[in-house]
Write a protein that holds these residues in place. Structure first.
Motif, PDB file in Angstrom:
ATOM      1  N   THR A 188       0.824  -1.204   0.000  1.00 58.39           N
ATOM      2  CA  THR A 188       0.000   0.000   0.000  1.00 58.39           C
ATOM      3  C   THR A 188       0.859   1.255   0.000  1.00 58.39           C
ATOM      4  O   THR A 188       0.668   2.141  -0.827  1.00 58.39           O
ATOM      5  CB  THR A 188      -0.937   0.006   1.223  1.00 58.39           C
ATOM      6  OG1 THR A 188      -1.746  -1.164   1.170  1.00 58.39           O
ATOM      7  CG2 THR A 188      -1.830   1.231   1.226  1.00 58.39           C
ATOM      8  N   ARG A 189       1.827   1.335   0.900  1.00 50.52           N
ATOM      9  CA  ARG A 189       2.669   2.540   0.990  1.00 50.52           C
ATOM     10  C   ARG A 189       3.491   2.730  -0.282  1.00 50.52           C
ATOM     11  O   ARG A 189       3.593   3.835  -0.793  1.00 50.52           O
ATOM     12  CB  ARG A 189       3.588   2.450   2.220  1.00 50.52           C
ATOM     13  CG  ARG A 189       4.464   3.652   2.396  1.00 50.52           C
ATOM     14  CD  ARG A 189       3.635   4.900   2.785  1.00 50.52           C
ATOM     15  NE  ARG A 189       4.486   6.062   2.706  1.00 50.52           N
ATOM     16  CZ  ARG A 189       4.274   7.103   1.912  1.00 50.52           C
ATOM     17  NH1 ARG A 189       3.219   7.156   1.158  1.00 50.52           N
ATOM     18  NH2 ARG A 189       5.113   8.108   1.878  1.00 50.52           N
ATOM     19  N   MET A 190       4.063   1.657  -0.797  1.00 54.41           N
ATOM     20  CA  MET A 190       4.886   1.766  -2.000  1.00 54.41           C
ATOM     21  C   MET A 190       4.032   2.185  -3.197  1.00 54.41           C
ATOM     22  O   MET A 190       4.448   3.017  -4.006  1.00 54.41           O
ATOM     23  CB  MET A 190       5.581   0.431  -2.269  1.00 54.41           C
ATOM     24  CG  MET A 190       6.700   0.516  -3.233  1.00 54.41           C
ATOM     25  SD  MET A 190       7.990   1.568  -2.554  1.00 54.41           S
ATOM     26  CE  MET A 190       8.780   2.050  -4.049  1.00 54.41           C
ATOM     27  N   THR A 191       2.849   1.652  -3.310  1.00 53.51           N
ATOM     28  CA  THR A 191       1.941   2.019  -4.391  1.00 53.51           C
ATOM     29  C   THR A 191       1.617   3.505  -4.302  1.00 53.51           C
ATOM     30  O   THR A 191       1.624   4.213  -5.321  1.00 53.51           O
ATOM     31  CB  THR A 191       0.650   1.178  -4.329  1.00 53.51           C
ATOM     32  OG1 THR A 191       0.997  -0.204  -4.420  1.00 53.51           O
ATOM     33  CG2 THR A 191      -0.314   1.537  -5.447  1.00 53.51           C
ATOM     34  N   GLU A 192       1.366   3.994  -3.091  1.00 53.24           N
ATOM     35  CA  GLU A 192       1.079   5.420  -2.897  1.00 53.24           C
ATOM     36  C   GLU A 192       2.268   6.281  -3.324  1.00 53.24           C
ATOM     37  O   GLU A 192       2.090   7.314  -3.976  1.00 53.24           O
ATOM     38  CB  GLU A 192       0.718   5.689  -1.440  1.00 53.24           C
ATOM     39  CG  GLU A 192      -0.625   5.098  -1.043  1.00 53.24           C
ATOM     40  CD  GLU A 192      -0.900   5.158   0.456  1.00 53.24           C
ATOM     41  OE1 GLU A 192      -0.015   5.620   1.221  1.00 53.24           O
ATOM     42  OE2 GLU A 192      -1.998   4.752   0.859  1.00 53.24           O
ATOM     43  N   VAL A 193       3.466   5.869  -2.982  1.00 57.25           N
ATOM     44  CA  VAL A 193       4.668   6.619  -3.360  1.00 57.25           C
ATOM     45  C   VAL A 193       4.799   6.679  -4.883  1.00 57.25           C
ATOM     46  O   VAL A 193       5.077   7.737  -5.458  1.00 57.25           O
ATOM     47  CB  VAL A 193       5.936   6.002  -2.722  1.00 57.25           C
ATOM     48  CG1 VAL A 193       7.207   6.572  -3.335  1.00 57.25           C
ATOM     49  CG2 VAL A 193       5.931   6.202  -1.212  1.00 57.25           C
TER      50      VAL A 193
END
Length: 142
Positions: free
Chosen positions: A120-125
């Protein structure tokens, strides 16, 4: 396709017939594994377990890598996204923009097991970077 499995066969120096006789796994199964007619990941758990005992290794040492984030999808900052498997790049992050499917990242170099927990965090970045780049292009060229 079954490179890890075939590597273990080569290390052991055994034929599909010999392993079949020594494990009770049908020869047709062994032959199809060796000739990539079936994917070891689709074999029964019992077959893979017997092979892991035979080769004295973990089940994971025989299995083909599996992209853990395949088909993970969602929406972030109004952008619909989906991670899709790609045989060339392993995984790609697709977004839908103006009704079009656009690839904004090809994640072939990351460790999927490690990345899975940070999906989730990497996708957001990645999406934030894409949106910032898009905004920069708009400022420069409009």
């Amino acid at each position: 396709m079954n490179d890890k499995f075939k590597s273990k066969m080569k290390e052991k120096g055994k034929t599909a017939y010999a392993v079949s006789k020594e494990t009770g796994i049908p020869y047709t199964t062994m032959n199809e594994l060796m000739n990539d007619k079936i994917n070891i990941n689709r074999c029964s758990a019992e077959t893979v377990y017997l092979l892991s005992l035979y080769f004295k290794c973990s089940i994971g040492d025989l299995m083909n890598p599996v992209p853990l984030i395949k088909n993970v999808s969602g929406k972030y900052h109004g952008v619909k996204y989906k991670w899709k498997y790609s045989p060339i790049h392993n995984m790609e992050l697709h977004i839908t923009e103006d009704g079009k499917d656009i690839v904004i990242d090809r994640g072939s170099l990351f460790d999927h097991e490690k990345f899975y927990y940070e999906t989730t965090r990497m996708t957001e970045v990645i999406i934030d970077c894409y949106l910032q780049e898009k905004e920069a292009r708009k400022l420069l060229y409009d």
